[in-house]
Structure formats: C-alpha cells, structure tokens
Enzyme design. Sequence first.
Site, PDB file in Angstrom:
ATOM      1  CE1 TYR A   1      -4.904  10.686 -12.059  1.00 11.27           C
ATOM      2  CE2 TYR A   1      -5.578  11.818 -14.066  1.00 11.27           C
ATOM      3  CZ  TYR A   1      -4.922  10.779 -13.444  1.00 11.27           C
ATOM      4  OH  TYR A   1      -4.276   9.832 -14.193  1.00 11.27           O
TER       5      TYR A   1
ATOM      6  CE  LYS B   1      -1.324  10.217 -11.935  1.00 14.58           C
ATOM      7  NZ  LYS B   1      -0.421   9.066 -11.762  1.00 14.58           N
TER       8      LYS B   1
ATOM      9  CG  ASN C   1       0.159   1.335 -12.721  1.00 21.15           C
ATOM     10  OD1 ASN C   1      -0.218   1.915 -13.732  1.00 21.15           O
ATOM     11  ND2 ASN C   1      -0.633   0.510 -12.029  1.00 21.15           N
TER      12      ASN C   1
ATOM     13  CG  ASP D   1      -1.830   1.182   1.319  1.00 24.74           C
ATOM     14  OD1 ASP D   1      -1.667   2.133   0.520  1.00 24.74           O
ATOM     15  OD2 ASP D   1      -2.729   1.176   2.182  1.00 24.74           O
TER      16      ASP D   1
ATOM     17  CB  THR E   1      -8.743   0.850 -16.684  1.00 27.46           C
ATOM     18  OG1 THR E   1      -8.677   2.239 -16.308  1.00 27.46           O
ATOM     19  CG2 THR E   1      -7.654   0.554 -17.700  1.00 27.46           C
TER      20      THR E   1
END
Length: 245
Positions: A164, A168, A86, A59, A199
């Site tokens: 997000y 990033k 990833n 984790d 996904t």
Amino acid sequence: MKTVLITGANKGIGFETAKQLLQKEFYVFLASRDLKKGKKAVEKLKLEGLTHVEVVQLDVTDENSVKTAREEIGKKITSLDVLINNAGVNGGSPYTALKSSSDQFMLAFNTNVFGVARVTQAFMDLLRKSPEPRIVNVSTSVGSLSLQSNPSWPAYDFAKYAVYGSSKAALNMYTIHLAYELRDTDFKVNAVCPGYTSTDFTFQNGGKVEIAGNRIVKYALIDKDGPTGTFFSEETNPETSEIPW
C-alpha cells in the site's frame, strides 16, 4: 452548477465526500465499480434530499470501463470541474516487503496508480473546459518517503504496509508530475491524506468519516490563489497541513 466525478464513491470516504459536495450544490457523478452498489448509494443520498447525483459504472483497472464512463458522462456535460481520484485498495495481507506477493503489488498499483492515470487522462479534455479545474488525488501519509524513513514519526513502527505504501508513494510522484505539467494553467492538483478513518478499508478503526470527507472537499474547493503540487495531511500536521513527500 459545478460538476464532480468521484471514483470509488459508493461507500466510505468517497461516499461522504459525495454527500458533502452535494450539500455544497455540486452535481455529483458517483463512480462505482459495482453498479448495484452505486445505485444503492445514490438512493441513500436521494432519501436525504440530495438529488443532483447519478451513478456511473467505472472500474479504474479496466480501460474499457473508463472509456465507457467518459463517453457516458460526456453526453451529459460539456465540462468537468473537479476530479477526485478516491478509489483505492490496500493490496491485502501479508503487508511486509519480504512476504508480499507480486500479485499484491500488481493489484495495488493497478488501482492506486495506473487507475488514477487512466481516469485522469480520460477526463482531461472535460476538465480543461472548466474555468477552475481541480484534481484531488486521495493519498496517505503512509506514502511519504520522508516520514516512513524518520524514526521520530509517531507512526514509524506500525504504519509499515509495503504494498500500500509503495503504491501511494508512486501516486504522490504522479501527482507531482501532473501538477508540474499543468503549472501554467488554471488547474490545481494536490495529494490529500484524509487521515486514519473508520471505514471498511480500516476494518472500522479510526476517526470520523465526516472529518475525512471535509479534508478532501477543502482541496476540491480551493480558489485560484490556492496551492498546487502539494501534499497535505491535517492529521499529521495540524498547523499547516503540508507534509513532506
């Protein structure tokens, strides 16, 4: 046999990346936050005849979990050739700068930025023992400040995910500094956008996961003359793949 650790690899792009590297005769440490899901992923790969793989519970948001994973893997190998960071989260809705909560930002940054730093630092000693160490940080064009501020960018009006994107963008900065600090070594460190992919992360919208996995694998396999400290997105720039930060 070269070795690779892939975080968040029990499904999606991480799983596909593991599959492709196994096909290239890597030994894969498939890291999964949920051990049961990780075991199922390994079983699926082995049913396809891809046997050089094992699951490791990891984790990225938990310091003890990362430390334990490092100790466990260190008992089995003396060097690590590739690290693919990833594991990631989108922070959840709402996605706007004015409505997103501080908890959303903390969740995203803890996984997408702090988690990458935790794992990278924990496994740096094993990576340094590889003759050709590679680090691939899975990023996104959504994290490009240049593109996000350019009205001519095709995704300008709909790729606006404040939490997000911010996390990033921070990951991209970490990548730049990491590559700089390792500039006089054999390391190659790059940020790679796999593209908008179908996904669970995108609610099954987007392109083929095989294409996304291949984009990551390419930079895990670059030779000594390959790039470092660079941001790539084949989806955004099909000609050279390099995109602005």
